[in-house]
Design a protein around this motif. Sequence first.
Motif, short mmCIF file in Angstrom:
data_model
loop_
_atom_site.label_atom_id
_atom_site.label_comp_id
_atom_site.label_asym_id
_atom_site.label_seq_id
_atom_site.Cartn_x
_atom_site.Cartn_y
_atom_site.Cartn_z
N PRO A 1 -32.43 52.82 15.50
CA PRO A 1 -32.80 51.71 14.62
C PRO A 1 -31.63 50.77 14.36
N GLU A 2 -30.41 51.34 14.34
CA GLU A 2 -29.24 50.50 14.06
C GLU A 2 -29.04 49.46 15.15
N LYS A 3 -29.55 49.73 16.36
CA LYS A 3 -29.45 48.75 17.44
C LYS A 3 -30.73 47.91 17.51
N GLY A 4 -31.58 48.04 16.50
CA GLY A 4 -32.85 47.32 16.52
C GLY A 4 -33.85 47.94 17.48
N ARG A 5 -33.61 49.21 17.85
CA ARG A 5 -34.53 49.87 18.79
C ARG A 5 -34.99 51.23 18.26
N PRO A 6 -35.79 51.20 17.18
CA PRO A 6 -36.33 52.49 16.72
C PRO A 6 -37.34 53.02 17.73
N LEU A 7 -37.47 54.34 17.83
CA LEU A 7 -38.52 54.89 18.69
C LEU A 7 -39.82 54.92 17.89
N MET A 8 -40.85 54.30 18.40
CA MET A 8 -42.14 54.33 17.72
C MET A 8 -43.05 55.32 18.44
N LEU A 9 -43.65 56.20 17.64
CA LEU A 9 -44.55 57.19 18.22
C LEU A 9 -45.98 56.89 17.81
N ALA A 10 -46.90 57.11 18.73
CA ALA A 10 -48.32 56.98 18.40
C ALA A 10 -49.02 58.27 18.82
N GLY A 11 -50.13 58.57 18.15
CA GLY A 11 -50.78 59.85 18.44
C GLY A 11 -52.30 59.78 18.38
N ASP A 12 -52.91 60.89 18.73
CA ASP A 12 -54.35 61.09 18.56
C ASP A 12 -54.54 62.45 17.90
N ILE A 13 -55.52 62.52 17.03
CA ILE A 13 -55.86 63.77 16.34
C ILE A 13 -57.38 63.95 16.42
N ILE A 14 -57.81 65.18 16.65
CA ILE A 14 -59.24 65.48 16.56
C ILE A 14 -59.45 66.35 15.32
#
Length: 559
Positions: free
Chosen positions: A361-374
């Motif tokens: 995030p400090e480099k302006g590049r946070p890792l964004m995670l997306a998911g699916d849940i049943i």
Amino acid sequence: MYLETFGCQMNVLDSELAAGALRALGYRFVDDSNDAGVILYNTCSVRDHAEQKVRSRLGEMAVRKRREPSLVVGVLGCMAERDGQAIFHKSPVVDVLCGPSELDKLPALLDNAVRTRVSLVGDRLDNNHRCNAVIADRSAKVAALQGGASRRSATLSAAADHLELLDLSRAISPSDHNGSAYVRITRGCNKFYTYCVVPYTRGAETHRPPDHIVDECKRLADAGVLEITLLGQTVNHYRFEHGASVVVGGVTQPQKGRAIKPNMNSARHGAAARVTTFADLLKRVHDEVPAIKRLRFVTSYPRDFTDDALQVMRDSPRICRYLHAPAQSGSDAALTRMNRGYTVSEYMEFVDRARSFLDEPEKGRPLMLAGDIIVGFSGETEAEFHETLTLLERVRYKSCFIFKYSPRPGTAAFDRLPDDVPDEVKRRRNNEALALQHTISDEISQGFAGDVVHVFVEGVSAQERKRQASEQVQTGKYAAVTIGGDAVAGGAAPVGQGAARRVPINGSDGRVQMTGRTDGDMIVHFDAPAGLAPDDLVGRIVPVRIERASVLSLFGALA
Ligand code: 5AD
């Protein structure tokens, strides 16, 4: 001809390829189904809800066909494969069936169906002999389905893969896209999660030759595409074994085996520069197609994520810091019943490892995670459901789809596990999980306030289009130009991809709200500056300072 697409990104790409092949043969696509003589639905079977939408469309077409007997209706994709010829009996309005693994045959099927239909209707008018027409009508039905065909081996080199021709003959023109495109790297799925219909509808996993993939990305880049999303059901499972020949369309082609540059990833395989791993492929596309400014991939299977792929992501500035890696449940017992092949702690180990490699995030590049849940899968207890809520809190996805379990005929769960969570319980759990995810997504969005983010501009925002549509009715002020053609349903498509868009002339206040995404897939809205044609922004990456945030989107101004 009218084509409507339901479901996943893979279907959106299938529709694009099928439409391209049909256009090349002279078929013309229209935006309004009422103007079309051939209606095609590219369908999804993942949940019953998706199938119901198609059934209701078929009901509407049955009414229309009574007035318009020459109408040709086709069901493409997973529903065609799952239901098979039974669809002809259940929905006699359907003339054409084409499974997802047979789409290369669609032009021939349609040609057949259209000619037969026209001659049948002619006969009917000539003879006024209803009975004959009905009998002949049945013989007019045409289908291409994989059916019980044996599952093919994993590497395309061992398969006579006629379907590869469809991807290879992709028609790419600069006017077809808004700067963003999908490229398939893997077809089918071998995972056999107990709830999932995909291995039965899309067949065995096959991997496309890396040279074909890299060449396709280059051709897209040459046509002005800046963002590519690589597609596979378990995309990071990609692995191509070189050496064998590839049979495409019945013609044996040696794999030209462009030597794989030795790098840290292939070293692992020793002599095996004969294997291209997912990490190798990512690196090749990134390095060999520098005109692609954003490279993403969906959907990842958490357990197959090796460090070398994460390292390539970290070292490749144009690969997005975004992973869609569904957990499906936060309970070990439920994961076992689902046959997901990992435990919650293994999933969390993957999340932590991915963050340790990629979250900057400090480099302006946070890792964004997306998911699916049943939620509400067979046997899910209240305690198991609460473990899923805990998982949401621990992972902190930027967004997560929450689905109610929908039993699918043909799957192991349908045959062996009871659908024993009552619907009202599924609904309540769905709402609770959504509410929690809502709070988390909101907190993540608010964290962007004040930041400058880089936005890939996809088009005019949906809200803006609505506003303009109503103003247009009142004043006639906006020029309505339709780009694209194929309607896209299901919401999974990037905005504007294949969908009809209206291009506005700036309003009197000079402002037009645009929409786009960050490299971490956050949706951003901002106003196009007065005097600038909004179309000039589409397909560009621009800096936007975030002023405020809502759960689903960030709002800002050009920085
Ligand atoms: N019921 C509900 N959701 C399902 N999915 C797949 N199969 C089912 C099913 N039978 C969901 C999974 C998958 C997403 C594409 O759809 O969460 O990741």
